[in-house]
Design a protein around this motif. Structure first.
Motif, short mmCIF file in Angstrom:
data_model
loop_
_atom_site.label_atom_id
_atom_site.label_comp_id
_atom_site.label_asym_id
_atom_site.label_seq_id
_atom_site.Cartn_x
_atom_site.Cartn_y
_atom_site.Cartn_z
N LYS A 31 0.84 -1.19 0.00
CA LYS A 31 0.00 0.00 0.00
C LYS A 31 0.88 1.24 0.00
CE LYS A 31 -3.61 2.65 0.19
NZ LYS A 31 -4.50 2.79 -0.99
N MET A 68 -7.22 -2.05 5.17
CA MET A 68 -7.36 -2.71 3.87
C MET A 68 -8.22 -3.96 3.99
SD MET A 68 -3.75 -2.30 1.80
CE MET A 68 -2.66 -2.88 3.10
N GLY A 71 -11.74 -2.93 4.13
CA GLY A 71 -12.25 -2.34 2.89
C GLY A 71 -12.20 -0.84 2.84
N VAL A 74 -7.66 0.50 -0.29
CA VAL A 74 -7.49 -0.47 -1.38
C VAL A 74 -6.00 -0.74 -1.57
CG1 VAL A 74 -7.88 -0.94 -3.83
CG2 VAL A 74 -9.59 0.34 -2.52
N SER A 88 -11.10 -8.19 -3.40
CA SER A 88 -10.96 -7.06 -4.32
C SER A 88 -12.34 -6.64 -4.84
CB SER A 88 -10.07 -7.42 -5.51
OG SER A 88 -8.79 -7.79 -5.06
#
Length: 382
Positions: A31, A68, A71, A74, A88
Motif C-alpha cells: 500500500k 485494507m 475495505g 485499497v 478485491s
C-alpha cells in the motif's frame, strides 16, 4: 533448529498443520500513499478462531493493514482473501467483519440500547430479532442495567463494552480492533484484556487487534505479527517471539534485554562460544545458529534470566562476570540492578522482591557478580 518454546495460550495451533487452510490471507500486499510505502510486499496467514495481534510502533503499517482488510483502503498491489474469496472490489458493508475503533464512535444522543441496535436497524432486521440480539449483547458484556443510559453517563470501561457489543451484534466472522483499549487506565486495561480473551473464546470468532502495547499483545494473542516499516519482522506465538527473537530489532522491541556484541570464536553443533572484546572474555552459549566461527554476532539475554550475587558463583559451567552496581530501580514487585561491567557496558538484572525490603543485601557501588546459564540467551546475527 531448536524446538520452539512457549506453548500458546490454549491448545490451538492451526498454523502448525500443513493441511489447515487460512481464514484470512494477505498475499504480497503493498500500500502506497504517494511516495510513502505504508505496507511493503506483506504476506500473512490468519486462521479461523485465532486471536491475532498486529504489534508495532507508530507508522509501521499495522492500521493501514487492518483498514485494507476492512475495505476502507485499497491495496496498491497484492490480494487479500477471506475464506478463499478475493476481497478485491467487495465494499466494506458487504464484508462479514466489523471494526471497533479507538474512539469507540458511539452516538452521544442515543442510549446504550440504541447504539447497539443501530447497525441491525440499518440492515433492516425484524424488530423482535433486534431486541433479542441487543439483550444478548448486553448480557454478554454485562451491561444489562445500563440499557437506557447515554454514553456520557458511562465510565470509559463501560463505553468500551458498548462499542464492543455494537461491533458483535451483527455476528461478524471477523472482529477488527484498532487500539481498542488505549484510552483506558492501566488496571482497567488489564482487566479488559482478560475479558476480551474470554469473550473471543466464548464466541469462537476470529479477532485481529492492532496495538502498540507489547504487554497487551502478549496477553491476548495466540500469535503476534511484529511490524516495522511496512513489513512483518517476526510472526510467532508470544512465548516464541519473546524467548526466540529472530533479530536484534525484535529482541529490543519486546521487553527489556541485554545485548553483548562479539564474534563467534568456537562452535560445535549448538554449543557456541562468543568472544566479547568489551568484556575481554569468552561467553558460552547453547543456541542453534547459522553463524560460523569468525562471524560477528550478538548475545541477547533477558534481565530476569541473570543472577546477581556478592560472591563469585561456585558453579564452573555458567557464565560469570564481575561488575559494580551503578543504579537500582525499585519497581515494587521487582528491583532492576544496573551493573557496570566495563567502561562502556552496563547490564541489567531483575530480582523479584519476594520479601519486604528493610535493608538491601546488594546496594549502590557494591562489587557484584552477574551470572547466567549457557542456554539463557540467544545468538543474534549482527
Amino acid at each position: 533448529m531448536k524446538k520452539p518454546l512457549g506453548p500458546v495460550r490454549r491448545a490451538f495451533s492451526p498454523w502448525d498443520n500443513p493441511s489447515e487452510q487460512p481464514f484470512i490471507e494477505f498475499c504480497n500486499v503493498t500500500k502506497r500513499f504517494g511516495r510513502v510505502v505504508a505496507v511493503d510486499d506483506l504476506s500473512l496467514k490468519i486462521y479461523e478462531r485465532e486471536f491475532h495481534a498486529l504489534l508495532g510502533g507508530s507508522g509501521c503499517g499495522k492500521t493501514t493493514l487492518i483498514r485494507m482488510l476492512a475495505g476502507f483502503e485499497v491495496p496498491s498491489e497484492g490480494q487479500i482473501y477471506l475464506q478463499g474469496q478475493d476481497l478485491s472490489g467487495v465494499p466494506p458493508y458487504k464484508r462479514p467483519m466489523n471494526m471497533m475503533f479507538q474512539s469507540y464512535a458511539l452516538f452521544p444522543h442515543m442510549s446504550v440500547t440504541k447504539n447497539i441496535a443501530f447497525g441491525l436497524e440499518m440492515d433492516g432486521l425484524p424488530s423482535r430479532e433486534i431486541k433479542d440480539r441487543v439483550y444478548d449483547m448486553l448480557a454478554l458484556v454485562r451491561l444489562e442495567g445500563f440499557a437506557k443510559r447515554r454514553p456520557h453517563q458511562l465510565t470509559d470501561g463501560q463505553r468500551q463494552r458498548v462499542a464492543l457489543a455494537r461491533s458483535l451484534a451483527k455476528r461478524p466472522k471477523v472482529l477488527l480492533l484498532d487500539e481498542p483499549l488505549a484510552a483506558l487506565e492501566k488496571k482497567l486495561r488489564e482487566e479488559t484484556q482478560l475479558e476480551l480473551i474470554n469473550l473471543q473464546e466464548q464466541l469462537k470468532i476470529t479477532f485481529l487487534i492492532v496495538t502498540h502495547d507489547q504487554e497487551e499483545a502478549m496477553t491476548v494473542a495466540d500469535r503476534i505479527s511484529l511490524m516495522h516499516m511496512g513489513k512483518i519482522m517476526q510472526n510467532a506465538t508470544p512465548g516464541e517471539i519473546y524467548e526466540q527473537p529472530n533479530s536484534r530489532f525484535v529482541a529490543e522491541f519486546l521487553g527489556d534485554i541485554n545485548v553483548l556484541d562479539g564474534q563467534i570464536s568456537k562452535k560445535q553443533d549448538d554449543e557456541v562460544q562468543l568472544y566479547s572484546s568489551v568484556l575481554g572474555d569468552h561467553l558460552d552459549v547453547h543456541y542453534p545458529t547459522p553463524a560460523e566461527v569468525g562471524d560477528h554476532a550478538a548475545l541477547a539475554i533477558r534481565p530476569e534470566k541473570m543472577r546477581i550475587s556478592l560472591d563469585k558463583p561456585e558453579q564452573t559451567d555458567i557464565n560469570a562476570i564481575r561488575g559494580e552496581v551503578w543504579d537500582i530501580a525499585y519497581m515494587g514487585d521487582v528491583s532492576i540492578y544496573h551493573v557496570k561491567v566495563a567502561e562502556t557496558e552496563t547490564l541489567r538484572a531483575i530480582v523479584a522482591n519476594t520479601t519486604r525490603l528493610v535493608q538491601r543485601p546488594i546496594t549502590w557501588e557494591d562489587q557484584v557478580w552477574l551470572s547466567w546459564d549457557s542456554d539463557a540467551g540467544v545468538i543474534l546475527l549482527a
